[in-house]
Design a protein around this motif. Structure first.
Motif, PDB file in Angstrom:
ATOM      1  N   UNK A   5      44.826  -3.593 -74.034  1.00  0.00           N
ATOM      2  CA  UNK A   5      44.541  -4.063 -75.429  1.00  0.00           C
ATOM      3  C   UNK A   5      43.390  -3.004 -76.220  1.00  0.00           C
ATOM      4  N   UNK A   6      43.270  -3.144 -77.341  1.00  0.00           N
ATOM      5  CA  UNK A   6      42.581  -2.209 -78.152  1.00  0.00           C
ATOM      6  C   UNK A   6      42.805  -2.603 -79.488  1.00  0.00           C
ATOM      7  N   UNK A   7      42.225  -1.503 -80.277  1.00  0.00           N
ATOM      8  CA  UNK A   7      42.434  -1.523 -81.664  1.00  0.00           C
ATOM      9  C   UNK A   7      42.678  -0.101 -82.425  1.00  0.00           C
ATOM     10  N   UNK A   8      43.232  -0.309 -83.705  1.00  0.00           N
ATOM     11  CA  UNK A   8      43.466   0.961 -84.241  1.00  0.00           C
ATOM     12  C   UNK A   8      42.356   1.336 -84.989  1.00  0.00           C
ATOM     13  N   UNK A   9      41.630   2.742 -85.065  1.00  0.00           N
ATOM     14  CA  UNK A   9      40.503   2.887 -85.764  1.00  0.00           C
ATOM     15  C   UNK A   9      40.879   3.452 -87.118  1.00  0.00           C
ATOM     16  N   UNK A  10      39.869   3.700 -87.907  1.00  0.00           N
ATOM     17  CA  UNK A  10      40.013   3.965 -89.353  1.00  0.00           C
ATOM     18  C   UNK A  10      41.001   5.260 -89.456  1.00  0.00           C
ATOM     19  N   UNK A  15      42.811   2.885 -79.795  1.00  0.00           N
ATOM     20  CA  UNK A  15      41.462   2.850 -78.986  1.00  0.00           C
ATOM     21  C   UNK A  15      41.714   1.879 -77.864  1.00  0.00           C
ATOM     22  N   UNK A  16      41.982   2.122 -76.537  1.00  0.00           N
ATOM     23  CA  UNK A  16      42.035   1.200 -75.509  1.00  0.00           C
ATOM     24  C   UNK A  16      40.893   0.742 -75.239  1.00  0.00           C
ATOM     25  N   UNK A  17      40.511  -0.483 -74.928  1.00  0.00           N
ATOM     26  CA  UNK A  17      39.258  -1.257 -74.808  1.00  0.00           C
ATOM     27  C   UNK A  17      39.274  -1.971 -73.377  1.00  0.00           C
ATOM     28  N   UNK A  44      42.303  -5.133 -86.753  1.00  0.00           N
ATOM     29  CA  UNK A  44      43.230  -4.043 -86.224  1.00  0.00           C
ATOM     30  C   UNK A  44      43.530  -4.019 -84.786  1.00  0.00           C
ATOM     31  N   UNK A  45      43.699  -5.214 -84.190  1.00  0.00           N
ATOM     32  CA  UNK A  45      44.055  -5.446 -82.781  1.00  0.00           C
ATOM     33  C   UNK A  45      45.307  -4.957 -82.442  1.00  0.00           C
ATOM     34  N   UNK A  46      45.357  -4.390 -81.205  1.00  0.00           N
ATOM     35  CA  UNK A  46      46.693  -4.011 -80.493  1.00  0.00           C
ATOM     36  C   UNK A  46      46.708  -4.478 -79.070  1.00  0.00           C
ATOM     37  N   UNK A  47      48.017  -4.728 -78.643  1.00  0.00           N
ATOM     38  CA  UNK A  47      48.182  -5.085 -77.328  1.00  0.00           C
ATOM     39  C   UNK A  47      49.398  -4.761 -76.962  1.00  0.00           C
ATOM     40  N   UNK A  48      49.854  -4.203 -75.774  1.00  0.00           N
ATOM     41  CA  UNK A  48      51.100  -4.078 -75.067  1.00  0.00           C
ATOM     42  C   UNK A  48      50.879  -3.920 -73.651  1.00  0.00           C
ATOM     43  N   UNK A  49      52.139  -4.445 -73.093  1.00  0.00           N
ATOM     44  CA  UNK A  49      52.313  -4.463 -71.617  1.00  0.00           C
ATOM     45  C   UNK A  49      53.334  -3.513 -71.217  1.00  0.00           C
ATOM     46  N   UNK A  50      53.205  -2.747 -70.005  1.00  0.00           N
ATOM     47  CA  UNK A  50      53.888  -1.751 -69.601  1.00  0.00           C
ATOM     48  C   UNK A  50      54.324  -1.973 -68.226  1.00  0.00           C
ATOM     49  N   UNK A  51      55.358  -1.750 -67.805  1.00  0.00           N
ATOM     50  CA  UNK A  51      55.822  -1.948 -66.460  1.00  0.00           C
ATOM     51  C   UNK A  51      55.805  -0.758 -65.648  1.00  0.00           C
ATOM     52  N   UNK A  52      54.530  -0.545 -65.254  1.00  0.00           N
ATOM     53  CA  UNK A  52      54.050   0.857 -64.583  1.00  0.00           C
ATOM     54  C   UNK A  52      52.859   0.280 -63.631  1.00  0.00           C
ATOM     55  N   UNK A  53      52.876   1.420 -62.548  1.00  0.00           N
ATOM     56  CA  UNK A  53      51.856   1.257 -61.447  1.00  0.00           C
ATOM     57  C   UNK A  53      50.426   1.491 -61.742  1.00  0.00           C
TER      58      UNK A  53
END
Length: 88
Positions: A5-10, A15-17, A44-53
Motif C-alpha cells: 500500500x502507498x500513494x502516488x505523489x505529486x 510511494x510504497x508505505x 491518491x492512495x494505492x494498493x495491490x497484491x502480488x503472488x510472490x515470495x
C-alpha cells in the motif's frame, strides 16, 4: 502473497508505505479490507497484491505493472519500507 500500500505523489511516483505478507489463499475481500484500513484518509492512495515470495519481488512487480514508462523523466517507485531499488 504480498499486499503493498502507498500513494502516488505529486510527481507521479508510486510511494510504497507498507508491505504485509498473507497466505496465498487469502480472499480478495480480506485483502480489500486491509488495504482500506491502511489507506483510510489518504489522498491518491494505492494498493495491490502480488503472488510472490517477498517484498522486493512485489516492488518489482508493482513497478513493472503500474509505473514503468519509456523515456527519461519517467515516474519512479519509491520504497519507504525496505528501501528496495527496482530494476528499470
Amino acid at each position: 502473497m504480498i499486499l503493498l500500500t502507498g500513494h502516488w505523489d505529486e510527481y507521479g511516483n508510486l510511494v510504497i508505505e507498507s508491505s504485509q505478507e498473507f497466505p496465498d489463499d487469502t480472499s480478495s475481500r480480506e485483502l480489500d479490507a486491509q488495504a482500506y484500513r491502511e489507506l483510510a484518509n489518504k489522498q491518491n492512495g494505492w494498493a495491490a497484491s502480488f503472488l510472490v515470495d517477498g517484498h522486493s519481488r512485489a516492488c518489482q512487480e508493482a513497478y513493472e505493472t503500474y509505473v514503468r514508462e519509456a523515456g527519461d523523466g519517467s515516474p519512479q517507485l519509491i520504497d519507504n519500507v525496505e528501501d528496495v531499488t527496482v530494476d528499470t
